[in-house]
Design a protein around this motif. Structure first.
Motif, PDB file in Angstrom:
ATOM      1  N   TYR A 288       0.704  -0.944  -0.318  1.00 47.82           N
ATOM      2  CA  TYR A 288       0.202   0.321   0.142  1.00 47.82           C
ATOM      3  C   TYR A 288       1.110   1.425  -0.090  1.00 47.82           C
ATOM      4  O   TYR A 288       2.291   1.150   0.844  1.00 47.82           O
ATOM      5  CB  TYR A 288      -1.044  -0.099   1.369  1.00 47.82           C
ATOM      6  N   GLY A 289       0.417   2.253   0.179  1.00 48.62           N
ATOM      7  CA  GLY A 289       0.760   3.389  -0.487  1.00 48.62           C
ATOM      8  C   GLY A 289       1.154   4.351  -1.812  1.00 48.62           C
ATOM      9  O   GLY A 289       1.023   3.671  -2.594  1.00 48.62           O
ATOM     10  N   LEU A 290       1.392   5.788  -1.544  1.00 46.88           N
ATOM     11  CA  LEU A 290       1.295   6.024  -3.212  1.00 46.88           C
ATOM     12  C   LEU A 290       2.791   5.604  -3.777  1.00 46.88           C
ATOM     13  O   LEU A 290       3.081   5.719  -5.169  1.00 46.88           O
ATOM     14  CB  LEU A 290       1.139   7.454  -2.864  1.00 46.88           C
ATOM     15  N   GLU A 291       3.899   5.692  -3.178  1.00 44.49           N
ATOM     16  CA  GLU A 291       4.983   5.529  -3.563  1.00 44.49           C
ATOM     17  C   GLU A 291       4.987   4.204  -4.635  1.00 44.49           C
ATOM     18  O   GLU A 291       6.040   3.910  -5.223  1.00 44.49           O
ATOM     19  CB  GLU A 291       6.132   6.442  -3.336  1.00 44.49           C
ATOM     20  N   ALA A 292       4.885   3.467  -3.800  1.00 42.83           N
ATOM     21  CA  ALA A 292       4.871   1.809  -4.364  1.00 42.83           C
ATOM     22  C   ALA A 292       4.278   1.949  -5.551  1.00 42.83           C
ATOM     23  O   ALA A 292       4.375   0.412  -6.014  1.00 42.83           O
ATOM     24  CB  ALA A 292       4.552   0.826  -2.996  1.00 42.83           C
ATOM     25  N   ASN A 293       3.086   2.248  -5.426  1.00 42.98           N
ATOM     26  CA  ASN A 293       1.840   2.333  -6.872  1.00 42.98           C
ATOM     27  C   ASN A 293       2.138   3.028  -7.694  1.00 42.98           C
ATOM     28  O   ASN A 293       1.578   3.442  -8.235  1.00 42.98           O
ATOM     29  CB  ASN A 293       0.630   2.043  -5.765  1.00 42.98           C
ATOM     30  N   ARG A 294       2.575   4.313  -7.577  1.00 39.18           N
ATOM     31  CA  ARG A 294       2.948   5.396  -8.338  1.00 39.18           C
ATOM     32  C   ARG A 294       2.987   4.596  -9.892  1.00 39.18           C
ATOM     33  O   ARG A 294       1.775   6.127 -10.429  1.00 39.18           O
ATOM     34  CB  ARG A 294       4.232   6.834  -7.915  1.00 39.18           C
ATOM     35  N   HIS A 295       3.956   4.247 -10.366  1.00 41.72           N
ATOM     36  CA  HIS A 295       3.525   4.114 -11.883  1.00 41.72           C
ATOM     37  C   HIS A 295       2.277   3.418 -12.356  1.00 41.72           C
ATOM     38  O   HIS A 295       1.867   3.744 -13.545  1.00 41.72           O
ATOM     39  CB  HIS A 295       5.052   3.159 -11.618  1.00 41.72           C
ATOM     40  N   VAL A 296       1.654   2.503 -11.532  1.00 37.77           N
ATOM     41  CA  VAL A 296       0.997   1.168 -11.738  1.00 37.77           C
ATOM     42  C   VAL A 296      -0.169   2.237 -12.215  1.00 37.77           C
ATOM     43  O   VAL A 296      -1.097   2.819 -12.709  1.00 37.77           O
ATOM     44  CB  VAL A 296       0.610   0.806 -11.071  1.00 37.77           C
ATOM     45  N   LEU A 297      -0.619   3.603 -11.297  1.00 38.90           N
ATOM     46  CA  LEU A 297      -1.397   4.552 -10.739  1.00 38.90           C
ATOM     47  C   LEU A 297      -1.464   5.720 -12.166  1.00 38.90           C
ATOM     48  O   LEU A 297      -2.331   5.782 -12.479  1.00 38.90           O
ATOM     49  CB  LEU A 297      -1.860   5.377  -9.542  1.00 38.90           C
ATOM     50  N   GLU A 298      -0.344   5.698 -12.052  1.00 45.34           N
ATOM     51  CA  GLU A 298       0.100   6.784 -13.527  1.00 45.34           C
ATOM     52  C   GLU A 298      -0.057   6.335 -15.055  1.00 45.34           C
ATOM     53  O   GLU A 298      -1.130   6.559 -15.709  1.00 45.34           O
ATOM     54  CB  GLU A 298       1.435   7.804 -13.131  1.00 45.34           C
ATOM     55  N   THR A 299      -0.461   5.329 -14.727  1.00 44.09           N
ATOM     56  CA  THR A 299      -0.778   4.627 -16.101  1.00 44.09           C
ATOM     57  C   THR A 299      -2.294   4.327 -16.180  1.00 44.09           C
ATOM     58  O   THR A 299      -2.695   4.341 -17.156  1.00 44.09           O
ATOM     59  CB  THR A 299       0.043   2.921 -15.755  1.00 44.09           C
ATOM     60  N   LEU A 300      -3.130   4.222 -15.037  1.00 40.53           N
ATOM     61  CA  LEU A 300      -4.282   3.666 -14.692  1.00 40.53           C
ATOM     62  C   LEU A 300      -4.887   5.638 -15.586  1.00 40.53           C
ATOM     63  O   LEU A 300      -5.544   5.056 -15.718  1.00 40.53           O
ATOM     64  CB  LEU A 300      -4.382   3.342 -13.647  1.00 40.53           C
ATOM     65  N   VAL A 301      -4.255   6.207 -15.000  1.00 41.55           N
ATOM     66  CA  VAL A 301      -4.640   8.011 -15.321  1.00 41.55           C
ATOM     67  C   VAL A 301      -4.262   7.848 -16.712  1.00 41.55           C
ATOM     68  O   VAL A 301      -5.869   8.951 -16.589  1.00 41.55           O
ATOM     69  CB  VAL A 301      -3.901   8.247 -14.235  1.00 41.55           C
TER      70      VAL A 301
END
Length: 330
Positions: A288-301
């Motif tokens: 969990y947490g933003l930094e560990a998932n930033r790349h995936v979230l930015e791809t989804l956006v």
């Protein structure tokens, strides 16, 4: 001052069970955990705001933040992640032999904006060269007629989309060849029955998904956890309390999964499967947490914006309660 009462709707995951059964408490909160199926939770939260906090489709959440309704704020907890190469089903008479053959075909999807479909369309576009406008889209219930989108969208004019007839289902139409393909998180009922005409587009999906992760480092996020803004604004500390509790519940689950003095799960080689996954995905692919998932979230956006579901590329930092984006130091 006593604890506040808070109702959380979230499915019965192994990683959230310690929250559900009370082994992990949420600081300052008397938690009422409702283990509802995700479809029901999404519908009731997005349409009616029935819960104080809820597991929610990340794609629908992005649309809510873009449009400003419903008013929600998330915490960087992602209880559901799933690769989606396996969720594209075809009719064997459709002429589809490989992903590139999806161009020009009739494709069913329960709701156009759901996260699963957004990831699948993004994969078809960026991995196989078939953008959404090259397909004809049909929306409706997978197994029950009459399903509607939970959040209304205003898609680009080049997207050919229509609802299926009110008395039909996507599974039935796929079986009869009335649509050529179907993108679904659920295995269509004719596929479960082993109907010879209904097959996976990518039968060796595990191999393909492992290669995809190796190249992209993307383990697709499906769901996050969101709080109604009015609840958060009244008690902003709830966000950090929930975030810490979800993390602790996941930690207990991961710890228990490695107890092998006796097999806890009905899988004879479960330790081998876990070790194989760890070798491919790393020590904590469920972090969990933003930094560990930033790349995936930015791809989804990126995919959500490309597909016309949101009007602008949202800054992923703006999606989450500020207090959950950094840790205190001693």
């Amino acid at each position: 001052m006593g604890k506040i009462r808070l109702t959380l709707a979230c499915w019965d995951y192994d990683r959230t069970r310690a929250l559900q059964d009370g082994r992990v408490e949420v600081e300052g909160v008397d938690l009422n955990y409702l283990p509802l199926r995700v479809e029901e939770t999404f519908w009731r939260m997005l349409r009616y705001g029935e819960f104080d906090a809820a597991e929610i489709s990340t794609g629908s959440y992005l649309m809510a933040r873009d449009k400003g309704v419903p008013k929600l704020i998330a915490i960087p907890v992602f209880p559901s992640k799933t690769f989606r190469h396996s969720c594209i089903y075809i009719n064997a008479d459709s002429g589809i032999q490989k992903p590139a053959d999806m161009a020009g075909k009739r494709v069913g999807v329960p709701e156009y904006q759901i996260t699963m479909a957004t990831w699948a369309r993004g994969i078809l576009q960026h991995e196989y060269g078939v953008p959404p406008e090259k397909m004809k889209w049909f929306t409706g219930g997978e197994e029950h007629p009459g399903r509607e989108d939970k959040i209304k969208h205003n898609l680009p004019a080049n997207i050919d989309i229509q609802p299926v007839p009110p008395d039909k289902t996507l599974s039935g139409m796929l079986e009869k060849g009335e649509i050529d393909a179907m993108i679904s998180a659920h295995m269509p009922s004719p596929f479960v029955r082993r109907h010879p005409k209904v097959q996976r587009l990518i039968p060796n999906f595990r191999e393909v998904e492992q290669d995809y992760f190796g190249r992209t480092k993307i383990f697709p996020i499906m769901h996050t956890v969101a709080i109604r803004e009015e609840v958060y604004e009244k008690n902003p500390w709830i966000a950090q309390s929930l975030f810490k509790a979800f993390n602790e519940s996941k930690r207990l689950c991961q710890e228990a999964m490695y107890e092998f003095s006796a097999l806890k799960y009905m899988m004879a080689w479960s330790i081998d499967e876990m070790e194989k996954e760890r070798e491919i995905l790393g020590d904590d692919p469920w972090a969990y947490g933003l930094e560990a998932n930033r790349h995936v979230l930015e791809t989804l956006v990126q995919y959500t914006h490309e597909q016309g579901l949101i009007g602008k590329r949202l800054d992923v930092n703006s999606l989450f309660a500020n207090s959950t984006l950094e840790d205190f130091k001693i």
